[in-house]
Design an enzyme around this catalytic site. Structure first.
Site, short mmCIF file in Angstrom:
data_model
loop_
_atom_site.label_atom_id
_atom_site.label_comp_id
_atom_site.label_asym_id
_atom_site.label_seq_id
_atom_site.Cartn_x
_atom_site.Cartn_y
_atom_site.Cartn_z
NE ARG A 614 -5.78 -59.98 -47.31
CZ ARG A 614 -6.35 -60.80 -48.18
NH1 ARG A 614 -6.63 -60.39 -49.40
NH2 ARG A 614 -6.67 -62.03 -47.83
CB VAL A 615 -11.50 -58.66 -44.65
CG1 VAL A 615 -12.53 -58.90 -43.57
CG2 VAL A 615 -12.16 -58.18 -45.92
CG ASP A 616 -6.42 -60.40 -42.42
OD1 ASP A 616 -6.12 -59.33 -42.99
OD2 ASP A 616 -5.85 -61.47 -42.66
CG ASP A 617 -4.46 -55.91 -42.24
OD1 ASP A 617 -3.79 -55.93 -43.27
OD2 ASP A 617 -4.16 -56.53 -41.20
CB VAL A 618 -11.47 -54.47 -41.22
CG1 VAL A 618 -12.64 -53.66 -40.69
CG2 VAL A 618 -11.31 -54.24 -42.72
#
EC number: 6.2.1.1
Length: 746
Positions: A614-618
């Site tokens: 996920r982008v929020d897990d970048v």
């Protein structure tokens, strides 16, 4: 509540490096000719694309396929593996299907895929109409097969497929199969929590059971468009309930039977169901979970918010709880076994428009309020059936087991609807995959002679922790295709799954898709092309993935960025229930003109897609954007690491630091030396900038009962915001949280 409506792949060795060459027969408007394999000339796909003057914007991965590894050209530092002949040992292995597998596959070559994929993009109306015509329609759709607007600048987002077509998905799952002579074929094998406990239903028997429940629901006032909440474990009654709702045009909302009373109440308040279906209790492993008590609490909460549910139909799961010990509210609660079997075993079908709603499924939102993903009937039916058929290379003799719960989208699309639309035999398992021991999965595989096994990387990594004897003491000879779903599978887990579980002979369909997409979007097709461990490979028919930068510009060739999709596909969700504005804002405004998946993705020089999380897990470390999945994969490649989960934490110098929770292989002690070795592994595989700032030993990770890691909890532990942990009731083992807190300073 009413809800409105065959190429020859050869290995060429030269000076120790490995190259691949292509030979293929091209037929059609270009005539028929044999093109010899040659590493120094254009491949057949180059010629095909050139002669047809194809635009490369939506066929970039096909142009890549025309090069290495499935076309002409030398590739350095790659090893070829043929299924069934040798082990996949290196992360850069190419794993080829055997000639025997490809010969019988539905899509047997890259060339066949290319021809089908190109038609699906160039002529989506014709491609999907041909497939849709194989289903039963009480009335065919109009001249316009689909209409779409995915650009908020041009007006409201709108997607429609087969509008005007009148059908029923339950009829296509059951009646159509019975009429085709499959009435005596086993539809469901049900395996109970305790070994030796089970049941089965043929397609004829299942149809009768579905009709009885459908008749009951009609009798208590459930009509087309009404919502019905289903809060059931993996009993046979769960798919029966879904199909019964679909038969009468009711909109089912399955809530995973692990959610808390608060979470269930939120969903009840949002969709306002006429009926809720549950059971008194369930045993998962040695633990008894009193579901009826959770439902009672949820109904109390919802009634205080002004939403009352008139009927709670409760199945007596006697192996977990007796009637006498079940709390009861007279006038609302009804025992399933007391009423449903009394109803007729036939029920008229409610014919619905292709764009009429089929189900609501709530998924987590960043604001904390669940999002009610709404799927409609016709496009979803066609898409799930087609993706199931091709991604698993389904044959009528297969026995299929997906370990997912029907409380999640995987259980909707690939336990119930996709398989049954194909007349498949499905295994439904009530219990825990490691109960009474870690060999339970393979015991079930042997018992039912399962040939297609679809599960999550989390389960694979969990089973990797235990002794291989739990796998090898079982035959598993029936297995033909393996599958992975839910998150990117790290290469070391992929290789264990392939080498040990599949005996190096079973292709792995490592699928990427989402609740919102309805079905597979990027997936291998077994038999069609070589796989790379950890890569989802190429897009499914009709899917146009693009990778964009932060400004929304499409990036060609080898790259990393944000994964979007342009153009619609039949299985796409149509809205978020009651909040179309949030639908547009979340999925279509970030990159105008595209559906934004929320995932990061890389595409390598060969055109293979690699999901990075996920982008929020970048995590942004000193300007370097690092996907948590990349770091987790590097850690998991350490021989003493069983599983890892990575989150970002504030760092006064770097902006964000990398905080890694690491579960070790059973019996391995914690040590400073091992901590340094793990950090070095990441430095070596990714780079010094990706080295974890902190390794936090983890006896286990906080997971839901479906195996999803609750990273929200890990972030709070990592940042020491322990008073903000929130609801941990959905965890399979809440005690893990206390263990992690106790080890915070070790």
């Amino acid at each position: 509540m009413k809800i409105a409506s065959s190429p020859i792949l050869t290995v060429v060795s030269s000076s120790g490096s490995t190259g691949f060459s292509w030979g293929s027969k091209i037929s059609g408007s270009l005539g028929s000719r044999i093109l010899p394999a040659s590493p120094s000339r254009s491949s057949p796909l180059d010629n095909l694309l050139r002669n047809r003057k194809m635009s490369s914007n939506h066929l970039s991965h096909i142009e890549s396929m025309s090069q290495a590894p499935s076309g002409a050209g030398k590739i350095s530092q790659l090893n070829a593996v043929i299924l069934g002949e040798s082990l996949a040992s290196e992360e850069n292995d190419l794993v080829f299907p055997s000639k025997e597998f490809s010969a019988q596959a539905l899509v047997s070559s890259p060339q066949q895929y290319v021809e089908m994929y190109k038609r699906s993009i160039d002529d989506p109306a014709g491609f999907w109409s041909d497939i849709a015509s194989q289903f039963y329609w009480n009335q065919k759709w109009g001249d316009q097969v689909f209409s779409e607007n995915l650009d908020v600048r041009k007006g409201p987002i709108q997607i429609e497929w087969f509008k005007g077509g009148i059908t029923n998905i339950c009829y296509n799952c059951l009646d159509k199969n019975v009429e085709a002579g499959l009435g005596d074929k086993t539809a469901i094998y049900w395996e109970g929590n305790e070994p030796g406990v089970g049941a089965s239903s043929t397609y004829s028997e299942l149809l009768q059971q579905v009709c009885q429940l459908a008749n009951y629901l009609k009798d208590v006032g459930v009509k087309k468009g009404d919502a019905v909440v289903i809060y059931l474990p993996m009993l046979m009654e769960l798919p029966i309930a879904m199909l019964a709702c679909a038969r009468i045009g009711a909109v089912h909302s399955v809530v995973f039977a692990g959610f808390s009373a608060d979470s269930l109440a939120q969903r009840i308040i949002d969709c306002k169901p006429k009926v809720i279906l549950t059971c008194n209790a369930v045993k998962r492993g040695p633990k008894t979970i009193n579901l009826k008590s959770i439902v009672d609490a949820a109904l109390d909460l919802s009634s205080k918010d002004g939403v009352s549910v008139g009927i709670c139909l409760t199945y007596e799961n006697a192996s977990a709880e007796t009637r006498e010990n079940t709390k009861w509210k007279n006038g609302r609660d009804v025992w399933w076994q007391d009423v449903v079997p009394k109803y007729p075993t036939s029920c008229e079908v409610e014919w619905v428009d292709a764009e009429d709603p089929l189900f609501l499924l709530y998924t987590s939102g960043s604001t904390g309020k669940p999002k009610g993903v709404l799927h409609t009937t016709g496009g979803y039916m066609v898409y799930t059936a087609t993706t199931f058929k091709y991604a698993f290379d389904y044959k009528s003799t297969d026995v299929y087991w997906c370990t997912a719960d029907c409380g999640w989208i995987t259980g909707h699309s690939y336990v119930t609807y996709g398989p049954m639309l194909n007349g498949a035999t499905v295994v439904v398992f009530e219990g825990a995959p490691n109960y009474p021991d870690s060999g339970r999965c393979w015991e079930i595989v042997d018992k039912y002679k399962i040939s297609i096994f679809y599960t999550a990387p989390t389960l694979v990594r969990s089973l990797m922790r235990d002794d291989d004897k739990y796998v090898t003491r079982h035959s598993r000879k029936s297995l033909r295709v393996l599958g992975s779903v839910g998150e990117p599978i790290n290469p070391s887990a992929w290789r264990w799954f392939f080498n040990l579980v599949g005996d190096s002979k079973c292709p792995i369909s490592d699928t990427w898709w989402q609740t919102e997409t309805g079905g597979f979007m990027i997936t291998p097709l077994p038999g069609a092309w070589p796989q790379k461990p950890g890569s989802a490979t190429f897009p499914f028919f009709g899917v146009q993935p693009v990778i964009v930068d932060e400004k929304g510009n499409e990036i060609e060739g080898e790259c990393s960025g944000y994964l979007c999709v342009k153009g619609s596909w039949p299985g796409a969700f149509r809205t978020l229930f009651g909040d179309h504005e949030r639908y547009e804002t979340t999925y279509f405004k970030p990159f105008e003109g595209y559906y934004f998946s929320g995932d990061g993705c890389s595409r390598d020089k060969d055109g293979y897609y690699w999901l990075t999380g996920r982008v929020d897990d970048v995590i942004n470390v000193s300007g370097h954007r690092i996907g948590t999945a990349e770091v987790e994969s590097a850690l998991a490649s350490h021989p003493q690491c069983a599983e890892a989960a990575v989150v970002g934490v504030e760092h006064e110098v770097k902006g964000q630091g990398i905080y890694a929770f690491v579960t070790l292989v059973e019996g391995v002690p914690y040590s400073e030396e091992l901590r340094k070795s793990l950090v070095f592994m990441v430095r070596n595989q990714i780079g010094a900038f990706a080295a974890p700032d902190r390794i936090h030993w983890a006896p286990g990770l906080p997971k839901t009962r479906s195996g999803k890691i609750m990273r929200r909890i890990l972030r709070k532990i990592a940042s020491r915001q322990l008073e903000e942990l929130g609801d941990i009731s959905t965890l399979a083992d809440p005690s893990v949280v206390d263990q992690l807190i106790a080890l915070a300073d070790v």
